[in-house]
Design an enzyme around this catalytic site. Structure first.
Site, mmCIF file in Angstrom:
data_model
loop_
_atom_site.group_PDB
_atom_site.id
_atom_site.type_symbol
_atom_site.label_atom_id
_atom_site.label_comp_id
_atom_site.label_asym_id
_atom_site.label_seq_id
_atom_site.Cartn_x
_atom_site.Cartn_y
_atom_site.Cartn_z
ATOM 1 N N HIS A 104 0.890 -1.166 0.000
ATOM 2 C CA HIS A 104 0.000 0.000 0.000
ATOM 3 C C HIS A 104 0.927 1.214 0.000
ATOM 4 O O HIS A 104 2.006 1.173 0.608
ATOM 5 C CB HIS A 104 -0.828 0.111 1.281
ATOM 6 N N ASP B 179 -5.041 -13.766 -2.794
ATOM 7 C CA ASP B 179 -4.385 -13.347 -1.558
ATOM 8 C C ASP B 179 -4.356 -14.592 -0.683
ATOM 9 O O ASP B 179 -5.380 -15.025 -0.139
ATOM 10 C CB ASP B 179 -5.114 -12.179 -0.893
ATOM 11 N N ASP C 260 -6.004 -13.748 8.935
ATOM 12 C CA ASP C 260 -4.854 -13.608 8.023
ATOM 13 C C ASP C 260 -3.698 -14.550 8.362
ATOM 14 O O ASP C 260 -2.546 -14.115 8.506
ATOM 15 C CB ASP C 260 -4.323 -12.164 8.043
ATOM 16 N N ASP D 123 -0.952 -12.422 1.857
ATOM 17 C CA ASP D 123 -1.611 -11.437 2.718
ATOM 18 C C ASP D 123 -1.842 -12.136 4.068
ATOM 19 O O ASP D 123 -2.971 -12.451 4.451
ATOM 20 C CB ASP D 123 -2.929 -10.996 2.073
HETATM 21 C C1 XUL Z 1 -7.664 -6.541 4.187
HETATM 22 C C2 XUL Z 1 -6.870 -6.960 3.009
HETATM 23 C C3 XUL Z 1 -5.984 -5.920 2.433
HETATM 24 C C4 XUL Z 1 -5.962 -5.910 0.939
HETATM 25 C C5 XUL Z 1 -5.197 -4.766 0.364
HETATM 26 O O1 XUL Z 1 -8.449 -7.534 4.719
HETATM 27 O O2 XUL Z 1 -6.928 -8.083 2.585
HETATM 28 O O3 XUL Z 1 -4.721 -6.125 2.930
HETATM 29 O O4 XUL Z 1 -5.413 -7.084 0.445
HETATM 30 O O5 XUL Z 1 -5.670 -3.546 0.766
HETATM 31 CO CO CO Z 2 -5.975 -9.006 0.951
#
Ligand code: XUL
Ligand code: CO
Length: 538
Positions: free
Chosen positions: A204, A398, A411, A441
């Protein structure tokens, strides 16, 4: 006397938090380390700081005891100012800190370049299943998997949660949110990526560079850090994707593109514009839109139709800008059902596909499916991948997983071989993910605090998916699962079935057939056999 001294202090003490600027991801460290300093000796309480600064000016009765106390408190205040700015090296790390981005030697000393050692290896710092150059179903493992490191989790994750302070103090962190620190962190990122042997990273805008008081300042900060990232990337490493962080800053509390405030919509657009530019500059292969706060908390105060129209306009403008700057990367939308809002507009793959269809954006976007988001929406990851795939929308994954007993976005790195095998079945059926890939992620657990754990987590996540790839290939080569499914629908392979599938069978014709055929025979679905075949490949 003492009570009197402490009186104004107690009142003012609560003001301490007003001195802390917006708590963004990027200044979190500064915030937490400042708090640590305030609460540690000689400043047992935040009160004493204000005591020192304010009471010494407002004391009315100047008797002897008061004067001595006053003197001590003022010394306290001076020493606070000297100690507090700039904030450096948090506690007992033995790490080297500097005011510039220099760092002597390696960030990960003692960690070698991670190699493939095969399944008999007991070395935690080696791959047992991921052999980058090995071919599986005609493609190298590294080309099926296209792994990427997520900068925000690996380099900005602190272990803080809503109940507790950060637990991770990486030796290279000095507690500041300076440009120098951002650069040093970027160097650590590339050493990590190189040692892991992957070619991609994701970021980001606000993870990699400090925010600014103005957009211009934030952009200048970003440019400075991105210039270094470009140099460190060399010829081989590229962003899998970049994105703009439109959820941390208070201005985004009602969303970015779906905010009720036109000024916020404009600010979000400007931030995305810049994030697209830097992703393009770094040779990024995709650009992600995760609707962090694009959703609502209550429908009673929300014009959902208007907000969704705004989101579509925003995405149309992004498409136009992408073309204008010649960025050929894929634009990806990442569905998630809740968190942080009660309802996120990009709920799941099916909802997002319908949104794209409604607004004529289908050809311009694909989806970035995150496994833990899929499970939050009540699906399996496999379900959302298949939904994306059959709609021609599977663009990126992700790679993470949730906890079966926890109902939020944990996560975690994926470790379930069965889940990984199903994920890879979808990827193989999709013909791969390129130009997308697998972005980790995923974050270390709060209690995992060794630098080495960063490597172990990624190695384990990569091996899990590599093992899933091998298993899925085995299932495809063996063919019995495919055959089971083919047989199940074989009645549609007949002439009539083909007419139905071609849209040539009307209701009158089907009624005639139903009367002719009588009660149809219904075969077993063979679910247990399918499960048995699947298990045999794991
Ligand atoms: C949040 C998420 C973020 C996105 C990118 O849950 O997954 O990290 O992947 O903004
Ligand atoms: Co994500």
């Amino acid at each position: 006397m003492l009570r009197k001294l402490l009186q104004p202090c107690r009142k003012k003490g609560s003001d301490i938090y007003h001195h802390i600027p917006q708590l963004s991801n990027s200044n979190y460290h500064l915030f937490s380390s400042t708090l640590r300093q305030l609460f540690s000796p000689p400043f047992q309480t935040p009160c004493s700081v204000f005591q020192s600064g304010l009471v010494c000016m407002t004391l009315e009765k100047k008797n002897m005891a008061g004067r001595i106390l006053l003197l001590l408190l003022c010394m306290n205040a001076v020493s606070f100012i000297v100690n507090a700015v700039p904030q450096t090296c948090p506690a007992d790390l033995g790490g080297k800190c500097a005011e510039d981005d220099d760092w002597e030697g390696e960030f990960f000393p003692g960690i070698p370049k991670i190699k493939y050692e095969g399944t008999s290896s007991k070395n935690p710092l080696a791959y047992k299943w991921y052999n980058a150059e090995e071919e599986i179903l005609g493609k190298k493992m590294k080309d099926w998997l296209r792994f990427s490191v997520a900068f925000w989790h690996t380099f900005r994750g602190t272990g803080a949660d809503p109940f507790g302070a950060p637990t991770k103090y990486w030796p290279w962190e000095d507690g500041t949110n300076s440009i120098a620190m951002a650069k040093r962190r970027m160097r650590a990122n590339f050493e990590f990526i190189n040692k892991l042997g992957v070619d991609r990273w994701c970021f980001h805008d606000r993870d990699i560079a400090p925010d600014g008081k103005t957009l211009e300042e934030a952009n200048a900060n970003l440019d400075e850090v991105v210039a270094l990232a470009k140099e460190l990337q060399g010829d081989k490493i590229r962003p899998l994707w970049g994105t703009a962080q439109l959820f941390m800053h208070p201005r985004y509390m009602h969303g970015g593109a779906t905010s009720s405030e036109v000024g916020v919509y404009a600010y979000a657009a400007a931030q995305v514009k810049k994030a697209m530019e830097v992703t393009h500059y770094l040779g990024g292969e995709n650009y992600v839109f995760w609707g962090g706060r694009e959703g609502y908390q209550s429908l009673l105060n929300t014009d959902m139709e208007r907000e969704l129209d705004h989101l579509a306009r925003f995405l149309e403008a992004a498409v136009a800008y992408k073309k204008k700057i010649g960025f050929n990367g894929t634009l990806l939308i990442e569905p998630k059902p809740q968190e942080p809002t009660k309802h996120q507009y990009d709920w799941d793959a099916a909802t997002t596909a319908n949104f794209l269809r409604k607004y004529g954006l289908l050809g311009e976007f694909k989806l970035n499916i995150e496994c833990n988001h899929a499970t939050l929406s009540g699906h399996s990851c496999h379900h959302d991948l298949e939904t994306a795939r059959i709609n021609g929308l599977l663009g990126n994954i992700d790679a993470n997983t949730g906890d079966p007993q926890i109902g939020w976005d944990t996560d975690q790195f994926m470790t379930d071989i069965g889940e990984a095998t199903m994920v890879m079945l979808s990827v193989i059926r999709n013909g791969g993910l390129a130009p997308g890939g697998f972005n980790f992620d995923a974050k270390l657990r709060r209690e995992s605090t060794d630098v080495e754990d960063l490597f172990i987590a990624h190695i384990s996540g990569m091996d899990t998916l590599a093992r899933g790839l091998r298993n899925a290939a085995k299932l495809i080569e063996d063919g019995s699962l495919v055959e089971l499914v083919r047989k199940r629908y074989s009645s549609f392979d007949t002439e009539i079935g083909a007419e139905i599938e071609a849209g040539k069978a009307d209701f009158e014709m089907l009624e005639k057939l139903a009367k002719e055929w009588g009660e149809p025979k219904v075969a077993s679905a063979k679910q247990e056999l399918a499960e048995m075949i699947f298990q045999s490949a794991l």
